[in-house]
Design an enzyme around this catalytic site. Sequence first.
Site, PDB file in Angstrom:
ATOM      1  N   GLY A   1      -5.030  -1.952   4.975  1.00  0.00           N
ATOM      2  CA  GLY A   1      -4.104  -3.039   4.551  1.00  0.00           C
ATOM      3  C   GLY A   1      -4.867  -4.398   4.746  1.00  0.00           C
ATOM      4  O   GLY A   1      -4.950  -5.112   4.057  1.00  0.00           O
ATOM      5  N   ARG A   2      -5.352  -4.644   6.041  1.00  0.00           N
ATOM      6  CA  ARG A   2      -6.098  -6.047   6.357  1.00  0.00           C
ATOM      7  C   ARG A   2      -7.329  -6.234   5.759  1.00  0.00           C
ATOM      8  O   ARG A   2      -8.009  -7.086   5.966  1.00  0.00           O
ATOM      9  CB  ARG A   2      -6.109  -6.337   7.755  1.00  0.00           C
ATOM     10  CG  ARG A   2      -6.609  -5.029   8.518  1.00  0.00           C
ATOM     11  CD  ARG A   2      -6.365  -5.213  10.351  1.00  0.00           C
ATOM     12  NE  ARG A   2      -6.685  -3.919  10.915  1.00  0.00           N
ATOM     13  CZ  ARG A   2      -6.101  -2.824  11.009  1.00  0.00           C
ATOM     14  NH1 ARG A   2      -5.030  -2.540  10.256  1.00  0.00           N
ATOM     15  NH2 ARG A   2      -6.688  -1.665  11.620  1.00  0.00           N
TER      16      ARG A   2
ATOM     17  N   GLU B   1      -4.996  -6.843  15.084  1.00  0.00           N
ATOM     18  CA  GLU B   1      -4.784  -5.436  14.424  1.00  0.00           C
ATOM     19  C   GLU B   1      -5.540  -4.491  14.576  1.00  0.00           C
ATOM     20  O   GLU B   1      -5.509  -3.339  14.901  1.00  0.00           O
ATOM     21  CB  GLU B   1      -4.377  -5.620  13.224  1.00  0.00           C
ATOM     22  CG  GLU B   1      -3.249  -4.502  12.810  1.00  0.00           C
ATOM     23  CD  GLU B   1      -2.520  -4.512  11.227  1.00  0.00           C
ATOM     24  OE1 GLU B   1      -2.545  -5.812  10.838  1.00  0.00           O
ATOM     25  OE2 GLU B   1      -2.298  -3.705  10.807  1.00  0.00           O
TER      26      GLU B   1
ATOM     27  N   LYS C   1       7.643  -0.624  12.146  1.00  0.00           N
ATOM     28  CA  LYS C   1       8.105   0.050  10.921  1.00  0.00           C
ATOM     29  C   LYS C   1       9.384   1.052  11.222  1.00  0.00           C
ATOM     30  O   LYS C   1      10.119   1.261  10.624  1.00  0.00           O
ATOM     31  CB  LYS C   1       6.965   0.539   9.744  1.00  0.00           C
ATOM     32  CG  LYS C   1       6.239  -0.609   9.289  1.00  0.00           C
ATOM     33  CD  LYS C   1       5.215  -0.043   8.202  1.00  0.00           C
ATOM     34  CE  LYS C   1       4.304  -1.128   7.773  1.00  0.00           C
ATOM     35  NZ  LYS C   1       3.585  -0.707   6.539  1.00  0.00           N
TER      36      LYS C   1
ATOM     37  N   LYS D   1       1.020  -1.312  -0.004  1.00  0.00           N
ATOM     38  CA  LYS D   1       0.066   0.085   0.147  1.00  0.00           C
ATOM     39  C   LYS D   1       0.888   1.151   0.040  1.00  0.00           C
ATOM     40  O   LYS D   1       0.696   2.096  -0.997  1.00  0.00           O
ATOM     41  CB  LYS D   1      -0.959  -0.198   1.304  1.00  0.00           C
ATOM     42  CG  LYS D   1      -1.747   0.923   1.327  1.00  0.00           C
ATOM     43  CD  LYS D   1      -2.825   0.954   2.377  1.00  0.00           C
ATOM     44  CE  LYS D   1      -3.611   2.031   2.676  1.00  0.00           C
ATOM     45  NZ  LYS D   1      -4.678   2.184   3.564  1.00  0.00           N
TER      46      LYS D   1
ATOM     47  N   HIS E   1      -5.961 -33.468  18.420  1.00  0.00           N
ATOM     48  CA  HIS E   1      -4.793 -34.630  18.847  1.00  0.00           C
ATOM     49  C   HIS E   1      -3.754 -33.624  19.394  1.00  0.00           C
ATOM     50  O   HIS E   1      -2.765 -34.129  19.747  1.00  0.00           O
ATOM     51  CB  HIS E   1      -4.253 -35.214  17.470  1.00  0.00           C
ATOM     52  CG  HIS E   1      -5.225 -36.357  16.877  1.00  0.00           C
ATOM     53  ND1 HIS E   1      -5.457 -37.603  17.261  1.00  0.00           N
ATOM     54  CD2 HIS E   1      -6.110 -36.012  16.116  1.00  0.00           C
ATOM     55  CE1 HIS E   1      -6.527 -38.126  16.699  1.00  0.00           C
ATOM     56  NE2 HIS E   1      -7.213 -37.101  15.865  1.00  0.00           N
TER      57      HIS E   1
ATOM     58  N   GLU F   1      10.616  -4.776   4.587  1.00  0.00           N
ATOM     59  CA  GLU F   1      10.707  -6.062   3.984  1.00  0.00           C
ATOM     60  C   GLU F   1      10.268  -6.263   2.696  1.00  0.00           C
ATOM     61  O   GLU F   1      11.394  -7.039   1.757  1.00  0.00           O
ATOM     62  CB  GLU F   1       9.607  -6.924   5.066  1.00  0.00           C
ATOM     63  CG  GLU F   1      10.110  -7.084   6.470  1.00  0.00           C
ATOM     64  CD  GLU F   1       9.338  -5.853   7.166  1.00  0.00           C
ATOM     65  OE1 GLU F   1       9.143  -4.807   6.862  1.00  0.00           O
ATOM     66  OE2 GLU F   1       9.088  -6.305   8.386  1.00  0.00           O
TER      67      GLU F   1
HETATM   68  C1  G6Q Z   1      -2.582  -3.851   7.849  1.00  0.00           C
HETATM   69  C2  G6Q Z   1      -1.259  -3.409   8.254  1.00  0.00           C
HETATM   70  C3  G6Q Z   1       0.056  -4.136   7.877  1.00  0.00           C
HETATM   71  C4  G6Q Z   1       0.252  -3.663   6.538  1.00  0.00           C
HETATM   72  C5  G6Q Z   1       1.695  -4.129   6.210  1.00  0.00           C
HETATM   73  C6  G6Q Z   1       2.320  -4.068   4.820  1.00  0.00           C
HETATM   74  O1  G6Q Z   1      -3.499  -3.440   7.977  1.00  0.00           O
HETATM   75  O2  G6Q Z   1      -1.244  -1.921   8.172  1.00  0.00           O
HETATM   76  O3  G6Q Z   1      -0.290  -5.546   7.935  1.00  0.00           O
HETATM   77  O4  G6Q Z   1      -0.749  -4.299   5.540  1.00  0.00           O
HETATM   78  O5  G6Q Z   1       2.631  -3.522   7.197  1.00  0.00           O
HETATM   79  O6  G6Q Z   1       2.117  -2.666   4.448  1.00  0.00           O
HETATM   80  P1  G6Q Z   1       2.298  -1.852   3.105  1.00  0.00           P
HETATM   81  O7  G6Q Z   1       1.117  -2.727   2.091  1.00  0.00           O
HETATM   82  O8  G6Q Z   1       2.252  -0.550   3.041  1.00  0.00           O
HETATM   83  O9  G6Q Z   1       3.492  -2.599   2.500  1.00  0.00           O
END
Ligand code: G6Q
Length: 525
Positions: free
Chosen positions: A243-244, A329, A488, A182, A360, A188
Amino acid sequence: MREMFDADPARFDKFTLQLDCLLLDYSKNIISEETLALLLNLARQSKLEDWIARMFNGEKINASEQRATLHTALRAPDNASIYADGKNVMPDVVRVRNQMRRFSEAVRNGALRGHTGKPFRDVVNIGIGGSALGPLMVSEALKPYASTQLSAHFVSNVDATDLAETLKRLDPETTLFIISSKTFTTQETLTNAHSARAWLVQHIGAEEAVAKHFVAVSTNLAETSKFGINPDNVFEFWDWVGGRYSLWSAIGLPIALSIGMDNFENMLAGAHVMDQHFREAPLEKNMPVMLGMLGIWYTNFCGADSNAVLPYDQYLQHFPAYLQQLEMESNGKRVDRQGQAVDYATQMVVWGEPGTNGQHSFYQLLHQGTRLIPADFLAPLVSHNPLGEHHAMLLANCFAQTEALMLGKTAEEARAELVAQGLSGAALESLLPYKVFPGNRPTNTLLFDRLDPHALGMLVALYEHKTFVQSVVWNINAFDQWGVEFGKQLAGQLLPELQGRLSGKSHDASTQGLINHSLVRRQRA
Ligand code: G6Q
């Protein structure tokens, strides 16, 4: 619960809801009709109906980031009109949907090929958190619909092992990378993207190959072009998509590539059915409201602090991890909408594994541990793999577990069993306490006809809205994530010290000790 079931033969009918192919049985909860009426009063007092309308209407309910929350627009029909900031968002949504369709069809039918003219065989999604967990979960869940010509892979971790182990098996000439981010600033993802790019260029021997093998999904078009991605290959989304909550946007591109755009749109349509239901059904007949308020009951009135999610479907193996992010989150918050620290519990810990495997291992604690752990059991009625007796056995296990958790086993019942096995006297008495199950352990059961795109869309939207319901009652913002942002911010700070480039900042003794130890031992190793 035993007594309530005995007293009321209509309990199942009273405490189930059905929508389309989805049945929610919430009768095995420690609730009476009065409990429910009181919980729904609490929802009304929290102005839940207003909040639902405000979310669907594109108000900036994500106040700390000053954003609307409109993932529901991503699954609305093409001809809907939905406004954010005074602008109808649907023309953009439809434009990107069409772009996804054109692109996924061209890759799938081989019209769009790699630099050396070969059709793509593997798609590697590079992204993390919200830019990975949704597409990963759905790609696995809908595997029966996946193309056999195109395999999906997901690389998230900055641990090079993730990328290296994935690329080891792939042919650069037939590999397509999707950089999903996003913000397009996540350490990463960008580190993995640069390494993937170097791998491609090194193997193909041509810098120009990047244009054909890399596409991006992002809200940050300036950064995608800095990376060198052709603007035609950028799939846009918007700041009103969290994002989520983004798998319904172009973040779902790996899903569309894998199962085709028609199936992807069937999933959107399923989610839309749940959206309409959430928006329109009265609270007492509203599935997300019911799931949400039951969670409030156990969290705030019964002191439960964890919630198990137990899908009886191997294809849903990533569903608990997906819900972990969605719920924890969103509602793992300690400050309310007025900026005050709350004095009540918020989000439970969410965890789980597919059944029957969990039976199990950790189910022991569910049956006989000291904690109250409400659990959701999910199962399809028909399997994509109808093999012998397997599916009947799977369902039998699922139903038997919820029954046993509810009923337990009294000392009298356990005694009768031991007598029947021929035990008596001291041997029987010493074994008896271990054979008793207290029961009264609450579960919800969610049944769907089969795990198809439509049902999965409904299921995911159900949990999204459940999460929102709880945030409203807790008076917190479900749509920001300052804890993740904090991570971050920390990510880059220590790096120069670990690389021995800087010995700047003084740390606490533990952190400094770990840095020093690593500097010495890493060099030796
Ligand atoms: C989701 C969070 C988090 C995010 C990641 C990746 O709701 O904010 O999980 O999606 O940190 O972020 P980017 O999409 O900006 O790389």
